[in-house]
Design an enzyme around this catalytic site. Structure first.
Site, PDB file in Angstrom:
ATOM      1  N   GLU A  78       0.784  -0.702   0.268  1.00  0.00           N
ATOM      2  CA  GLU A  78       0.218   0.200   0.254  1.00  0.00           C
ATOM      3  C   GLU A  78       0.967   0.873   0.428  1.00  0.00           C
ATOM      4  OE1 GLU A  78      -2.280  -1.183   3.650  1.00  0.00           O
ATOM      5  OE2 GLU A  78      -3.856  -2.025   1.756  1.00  0.00           O
ATOM      6  N   HIS A  97      -2.084   4.321   8.198  1.00  0.00           N
ATOM      7  CA  HIS A  97      -3.363   3.652   7.417  1.00  0.00           C
ATOM      8  C   HIS A  97      -4.115   2.532   7.965  1.00  0.00           C
ATOM      9  CE1 HIS A  97      -6.076   1.088   4.636  1.00  0.00           C
ATOM     10  NE2 HIS A  97      -4.934   0.140   4.763  1.00  0.00           N
ATOM     11  N   TYR A 124     -14.648  16.946  18.212  1.00  0.00           N
ATOM     12  CA  TYR A 124     -13.034  16.136  18.364  1.00  0.00           C
ATOM     13  C   TYR A 124     -13.003  15.432  16.430  1.00  0.00           C
ATOM     14  CZ  TYR A 124     -11.790  18.066  22.464  1.00  0.00           C
ATOM     15  OH  TYR A 124     -11.542  19.095  23.004  1.00  0.00           O
TER      16      TYR A 124
HETATM   17 ZN    ZN Z   1      -4.824  -1.774   3.885  1.00  0.00          ZN
END
Ligand code: ZN
Length: 214
Positions: A78, A97, A124
């Site tokens: 990724e 992530h 928030y």
């Molecule tokens: Zn992922």
């Protein structure tokens, strides 16, 4: 140039944040990845197939801004998402992530607004996340998502990948981790409140708190 001290501090922070997220159940198995942009413009990332619960400081991968592997173990598949966020957001110094449970659950709902996947239920959330576009499903590691991720990241520091999980950039790893945790808690609230009449912040209230993200 990146001094040895800067890089060594970045390695320590990546591992500390990884452990914290893993031990509190925000990620599982070998899912999720963290990265930091160093002063020389290269990226340090958690490697492919590693667990955020066990990754060590000397086991991080280094790539350039195009995602090309420079040294260390092979980077996460990724990596292209991280690289896209850094190219799109020059002030971003970290990206997180996760496949965190509640955010991943929201990413599977069929009635998500693709322009903004979660309502601003709390102040928030409005401050740390703001608007959350949903990017369409792509298989893990399918880099055909890269151009859309980069385009979207120019105007949003946080996105939700459909049937997958969130990606968030920050001015520091701590800020990115804080924001992704806030997103996870709001996803949980959103699911707890489904079927109940809810009163999110008004557009004006949310806009007044909108994050000034790097
Ligand atoms: Zn992922």
């Amino acid at each position: 140039m990146t001094s040895r001290t800067d890089e060594s501090a970045a390695r320590t922070r990546i591992v500390r944040t990884a452990r914290s997220l893993f031990t509190r159940g925000l990620t599982h198995g070998s899912t999720g990845n963290l990265s930091v942009r160093l002063a020389d413009g290269t990226l340090l990332l958690t490697p492919t197939g590693s667990s955020l619960g066990t990754v060590e400081e000397d086991e991080l991968s280094r790539t350039d801004l195009s995602g090309k592997h420079l040294d260390g173990p092979r980077p996460t598949k990724e990596t292209f998402l991280h690289a896209a966020f850094y190219r799109a957001r020059p002030g971003a110094l970290a990206v997180a992530h996760l496949h965190s449970t509640y955010a991943a659950a929201v990413s599977c709902l069929d009635d998500v607004n693709p322009a903004d996947a979660l309502p601003p239920l709390t102040a928030y959330y409005a401050m740390r996340v703001g608007t959350l576009p949903l990017l369409p499903y792509h298989a893990p590691g399918d880099s055909s998502l890269e151009p859309l991720a980069e385009r979207t990241a120019r105007s949003h520091h946080a996105v939700l990948l459909a049937n997958h999980g969130p990606v968030i950039a920050g001015a520091s790893l701590e800020q990115a981790a804080d924001a992704i945790e806030e997103l996870e808690e709001t996803a949980k609230l959103h699911l707890l409140l489904r079927g109940h009449g809810t009163r999110p912040l008004s557009p004006e209230q949310a806009a007044a708190l909108a994050p000034t993200s790097p």
